[in-house]
Design a protein around this motif. Structure first.
Motif, PDB file in Angstrom:
ATOM      1  N   ILE A 174     -28.370  79.743  13.135  1.00 60.11           N
ATOM      2  CA  ILE A 174     -28.974  80.030  11.827  1.00 60.11           C
ATOM      3  C   ILE A 174     -29.293  78.730  11.088  1.00 60.11           C
ATOM      4  O   ILE A 174     -30.358  78.597  10.473  1.00 60.11           O
ATOM      5  N   ILE A 175     -28.390  77.754  11.161  1.00 58.53           N
ATOM      6  CA  ILE A 175     -28.634  76.451  10.520  1.00 58.53           C
ATOM      7  C   ILE A 175     -29.898  75.818  11.075  1.00 58.53           C
ATOM      8  O   ILE A 175     -30.725  75.269  10.335  1.00 58.53           O
ATOM      9  N   GLU A 176     -30.076  75.896  12.396  1.00 56.50           N
ATOM     10  CA  GLU A 176     -31.261  75.311  13.039  1.00 56.50           C
ATOM     11  C   GLU A 176     -32.559  75.952  12.551  1.00 56.50           C
ATOM     12  O   GLU A 176     -33.617  75.314  12.564  1.00 56.50           O
ATOM     13  N   LEU A 177     -32.490  77.209  12.120  1.00 56.05           N
ATOM     14  CA  LEU A 177     -33.692  77.909  11.651  1.00 56.05           C
ATOM     15  C   LEU A 177     -34.095  77.482  10.236  1.00 56.05           C
ATOM     16  O   LEU A 177     -35.184  77.822   9.772  1.00 56.05           O
ATOM     17  N   GLU A 178     -33.220  76.769   9.544  1.00 53.68           N
ATOM     18  CA  GLU A 178     -33.490  76.251   8.193  1.00 53.68           C
ATOM     19  C   GLU A 178     -33.991  77.342   7.243  1.00 53.68           C
ATOM     20  O   GLU A 178     -35.042  77.208   6.609  1.00 53.68           O
ATOM     21  N   PRO A 179     -33.234  78.433   7.109  1.00 53.27           N
ATOM     22  CA  PRO A 179     -33.688  79.506   6.203  1.00 53.27           C
ATOM     23  C   PRO A 179     -33.552  79.096   4.740  1.00 53.27           C
ATOM     24  O   PRO A 179     -32.706  78.257   4.389  1.00 53.27           O
ATOM     25  N   ASP A 180     -34.407  79.671   3.893  1.00 53.57           N
ATOM     26  CA  ASP A 180     -34.222  79.486   2.453  1.00 53.57           C
ATOM     27  C   ASP A 180     -33.694  80.764   1.806  1.00 53.57           C
ATOM     28  O   ASP A 180     -33.442  80.802   0.605  1.00 53.57           O
ATOM     29  N   LEU A 181     -33.503  81.829   2.624  1.00 60.39           N
ATOM     30  CA  LEU A 181     -32.907  83.078   2.149  1.00 60.39           C
ATOM     31  C   LEU A 181     -32.265  83.794   3.333  1.00 60.39           C
ATOM     32  O   LEU A 181     -32.863  83.884   4.404  1.00 60.39           O
ATOM     33  N   ILE A 182     -31.055  84.295   3.128  1.00 54.21           N
ATOM     34  CA  ILE A 182     -30.361  85.082   4.145  1.00 54.21           C
ATOM     35  C   ILE A 182     -30.020  86.445   3.542  1.00 54.21           C
ATOM     36  O   ILE A 182     -29.547  86.523   2.412  1.00 54.21           O
ATOM     37  N   ILE A 183     -30.292  87.507   4.296  1.00 55.53           N
ATOM     38  CA  ILE A 183     -29.948  88.870   3.868  1.00 55.53           C
ATOM     39  C   ILE A 183     -28.994  89.445   4.900  1.00 55.53           C
ATOM     40  O   ILE A 183     -29.275  89.428   6.105  1.00 55.53           O
ATOM     41  N   ALA A 184     -27.855  89.949   4.425  1.00 51.77           N
ATOM     42  CA  ALA A 184     -26.819  90.425   5.347  1.00 51.77           C
ATOM     43  C   ALA A 184     -26.216  91.728   4.836  1.00 51.77           C
ATOM     44  O   ALA A 184     -26.290  92.025   3.640  1.00 51.77           O
ATOM     45  N   PRO A 185     -25.602  92.513   5.726  1.00 47.72           N
ATOM     46  CA  PRO A 185     -24.863  93.693   5.261  1.00 47.72           C
ATOM     47  C   PRO A 185     -23.589  93.242   4.559  1.00 47.72           C
ATOM     48  O   PRO A 185     -23.037  92.181   4.863  1.00 47.72           O
ATOM     49  N   SER A 186     -23.099  94.053   3.642  1.00 47.44           N
ATOM     50  CA  SER A 186     -21.903  93.680   2.890  1.00 47.44           C
ATOM     51  C   SER A 186     -20.662  93.612   3.770  1.00 47.44           C
ATOM     52  O   SER A 186     -19.656  93.010   3.395  1.00 47.44           O
ATOM     53  N   THR A 187     -20.744  94.215   4.955  1.00 46.73           N
ATOM     54  CA  THR A 187     -19.609  94.230   5.878  1.00 46.73           C
ATOM     55  C   THR A 187     -19.597  93.026   6.827  1.00 46.73           C
ATOM     56  O   THR A 187     -18.714  92.913   7.676  1.00 46.73           O
ATOM     57  N   ALA A 188     -20.574  92.136   6.695  1.00 47.15           N
ATOM     58  CA  ALA A 188     -20.715  91.021   7.634  1.00 47.15           C
ATOM     59  C   ALA A 188     -19.553  90.044   7.520  1.00 47.15           C
ATOM     60  O   ALA A 188     -18.969  89.848   6.449  1.00 47.15           O
ATOM     61  N   ASN A 189     -19.252  89.421   8.641  1.00 47.50           N
ATOM     62  CA  ASN A 189     -18.286  88.318   8.644  1.00 47.50           C
ATOM     63  C   ASN A 189     -18.987  87.036   8.206  1.00 47.50           C
ATOM     64  O   ASN A 189     -20.219  86.955   8.201  1.00 47.50           O
ATOM     65  N   ASN A 190     -18.206  86.044   7.834  1.00 47.01           N
ATOM     66  CA  ASN A 190     -18.735  84.705   7.537  1.00 47.01           C
ATOM     67  C   ASN A 190     -19.704  84.648   6.362  1.00 47.01           C
ATOM     68  O   ASN A 190     -20.547  83.755   6.308  1.00 47.01           O
ATOM     69  N   ILE A 191     -19.608  85.576   5.422  1.00 52.35           N
ATOM     70  CA  ILE A 191     -20.536  85.567   4.292  1.00 52.35           C
ATOM     71  C   ILE A 191     -20.420  84.268   3.508  1.00 52.35           C
ATOM     72  O   ILE A 191     -21.443  83.673   3.103  1.00 52.35           O
ATOM     73  N   ASP A 192     -19.198  83.776   3.288  1.00 52.98           N
ATOM     74  CA  ASP A 192     -19.018  82.516   2.551  1.00 52.98           C
ATOM     75  C   ASP A 192     -19.666  81.349   3.275  1.00 52.98           C
ATOM     76  O   ASP A 192     -20.243  80.451   2.646  1.00 52.98           O
ATOM     77  N   LYS A 193     -19.597  81.359   4.605  1.00 56.18           N
ATOM     78  CA  LYS A 193     -20.229  80.284   5.381  1.00 56.18           C
ATOM     79  C   LYS A 193     -21.750  80.414   5.364  1.00 56.18           C
ATOM     80  O   LYS A 193     -22.463  79.402   5.355  1.00 56.18           O
ATOM     81  N   LEU A 194     -22.221  81.641   5.364  1.00 54.39           N
ATOM     82  CA  LEU A 194     -23.672  81.853   5.279  1.00 54.39           C
ATOM     83  C   LEU A 194     -24.209  81.334   3.950  1.00 54.39           C
ATOM     84  O   LEU A 194     -25.303  80.757   3.887  1.00 54.39           O
ATOM     85  N   LYS A 195     -23.436  81.527   2.889  1.00 51.74           N
ATOM     86  CA  LYS A 195     -23.857  81.063   1.564  1.00 51.74           C
ATOM     87  C   LYS A 195     -24.003  79.549   1.508  1.00 51.74           C
ATOM     88  O   LYS A 195     -24.760  79.019   0.688  1.00 51.74           O
ATOM     89  N   GLU A 196     -23.278  78.849   2.367  1.00 51.06           N
ATOM     90  CA  GLU A 196     -23.390  77.390   2.415  1.00 51.06           C
ATOM     91  C   GLU A 196     -24.693  76.949   3.075  1.00 51.06           C
ATOM     92  O   GLU A 196     -25.155  75.832   2.865  1.00 51.06           O
ATOM     93  N   ILE A 197     -25.276  77.836   3.874  1.00 49.88           N
ATOM     94  CA  ILE A 197     -26.531  77.518   4.562  1.00 49.88           C
ATOM     95  C   ILE A 197     -27.737  77.763   3.655  1.00 49.88           C
ATOM     96  O   ILE A 197     -28.657  76.936   3.566  1.00 49.88           O
ATOM     97  N   ALA A 198     -27.744  78.915   2.976  1.00 48.94           N
ATOM     98  CA  ALA A 198     -28.862  79.301   2.104  1.00 48.94           C
ATOM     99  C   ALA A 198     -28.381  80.413   1.173  1.00 48.94           C
ATOM    100  O   ALA A 198     -27.355  81.052   1.443  1.00 48.94           O
ATOM    101  N   PRO A 199     -29.100  80.669   0.067  1.00 48.05           N
ATOM    102  CA  PRO A 199     -28.738  81.802  -0.788  1.00 48.05           C
ATOM    103  C   PRO A 199     -28.632  83.071   0.047  1.00 48.05           C
ATOM    104  O   PRO A 199     -29.542  83.395   0.816  1.00 48.05           O
ATOM    105  N   THR A 200     -27.501  83.765  -0.086  1.00 42.79           N
ATOM    106  CA  THR A 200     -27.229  84.926   0.754  1.00 42.79           C
ATOM    107  C   THR A 200     -27.022  86.164  -0.103  1.00 42.79           C
ATOM    108  O   THR A 200     -26.159  86.184  -0.985  1.00 42.79           O
ATOM    109  N   VAL A 201     -27.828  87.187   0.160  1.00 45.70           N
ATOM    110  CA  VAL A 201     -27.753  88.454  -0.572  1.00 45.70           C
ATOM    111  C   VAL A 201     -27.274  89.526   0.391  1.00 45.70           C
ATOM    112  O   VAL A 201     -27.765  89.625   1.518  1.00 45.70           O
ATOM    113  N   THR A 202     -26.308  90.330  -0.033  1.00 45.03           N
ATOM    114  CA  THR A 202     -25.796  91.408   0.815  1.00 45.03           C
ATOM    115  C   THR A 202     -26.144  92.773   0.219  1.00 45.03           C
ATOM    116  O   THR A 202     -26.288  92.913  -0.999  1.00 45.03           O
TER     117      THR A 202
END
Length: 308
Positions: free
Chosen positions: A107-135
């Motif tokens: 995911i880091i390699e893809l250089e996203p500027d937005l991440i959308i995930a289910p609320s049940t996903a693992n690693n949400i805090d780590k995803l937030k470090e990559i890009a703004p993450t909405v669940t």
């Protein structure tokens, strides 16, 4: 001679001044256009979050959301495996990389500027470090409100609302036509085969149920209403399938599942089967309730139940 020149000079000055004002006005418009905000604040289910006003590279880790993003022309660079398996989505994500909530480096390699995930996903805090993450939580809001929420997230609320209003009108009109043809009291069931299990569905679990029961107001069998309406679905054996079969059946069929029940006398003696009122759809295309899938489902129902 001077008396003649003075009015001419005045006219010339006025013309220059007008042209100058027009130029200034154009500069102001251009400046206003350039001043569009780079970010907006989206009121997510977990509170306000700053996201790009025009996201350019989106990673979607939720199959029930990805089609909503596609319908709003979002550029998806990374997507979940279930979305990748959907033939209906192929043209929108053919260049997207398959990712999961666990594949953080990819995911880091893809250089996203937005991440959308289910609320049940693992690693949400780590995803937030990559890009703004909405669940999003599946079923927290109804299916059309969910699309509207994604529209707000992508700063395309108006476009989403326009589609919603148009779709509801078309679906409800189709429902009136279908009831006129099959009868207002005719019942319809939605079943699905998955691996070695059969399911029947209520009115809010994809597979076209939102269209059939919510928009078209078609009737579900009482047994389905009793067992599947609350939870959205109900697992059953092929032996008791006749109890849940309506006058018409929509069969969301997994070609890779065990569908041998269709060869049994129990199945063949169901009135809908005997009367050729079972309509099979590819389950991989039929699961969800986003605009891309909903348009396909509505067209499928019109062709199946109206013949057009």
């Amino acid at each position: 001679m001077k008396k003649i020149l003075i009015p001419i000079l005045l006219v010339f000055v006025l013309i220059i001044s007008a042209c100058s004002n027009q130029t200034t006005g154009k500069e102001k418009v251009s400046s206003a256009q350039e001043a569009q905000p780079e970010t907006i604040v989206y009121e997510s289910e977990n509170g306000p979050i700053e996201v790009p006003a025009e996201p350019k590279r989106i990673v979607v880790l939720s199959a029930f959301i990805s089609g909503n993003v596609m319908a709003l022309d979002g550029n998806i660079v990374g997507v979940d495996s279930w979305s990748k398996m959907n033939p209906r989505y192929e043209q929108y994500i053919k260049d997207a990389v398959e990712v999961s909530e666990e594949s953080l480096e990819k995911i880091i390699e893809l250089e996203p500027d937005l991440i959308i995930a289910p609320s049940t996903a693992n690693n949400i805090d780590k995803l937030k470090e990559i890009a703004p993450t909405v669940t999003y939580t599946y079923g927290k809001v109804d299916y059309l409100t969910q699309f509207l929420e994604v529209g707000k997230l992508m700063n395309k609320e108006k476009e989403a609302q326009t589609w919603i209003d148009d779709f509801k009108g078309r679906a409800q009109k189709s429902g009136e036509e279908i009831k006129e043809k099959i009868g207002a009291d005719a019942t319809i069931s939605v079943i699905e085969s998955f691996e070695k299990q059969l399911y029947v569905f209520g009115d809010n679990w994809g597979r076209g149920t939102e269209i059939l029961y919510q928009e078209m107001k078609l009737k579900m069998p009482e047994k389905v209403k009793e067992m599947a309406l609350k939870d959205g679905y109900y697992a059953l054996s092929s032996e008791i399938l006749p109890e849940y079969a309506g006058d018409y059946i929509i069969f969301s069929k997994d070609r890779d599942a065990d569908n041998s029940f269709q060869e049994t006398d129990t199945y063949k003696n169901i009135p809908a089967v005997k009367n050729n009122r079972v309509f099979e759809a590819d389950s991989k295309e039929f699961y969800y309730n986003d605009p891309i899938t909903l348009e396909y489902q509505l067209d499928f129902f019109r062709k199946s139940l109206l013949g057009n």
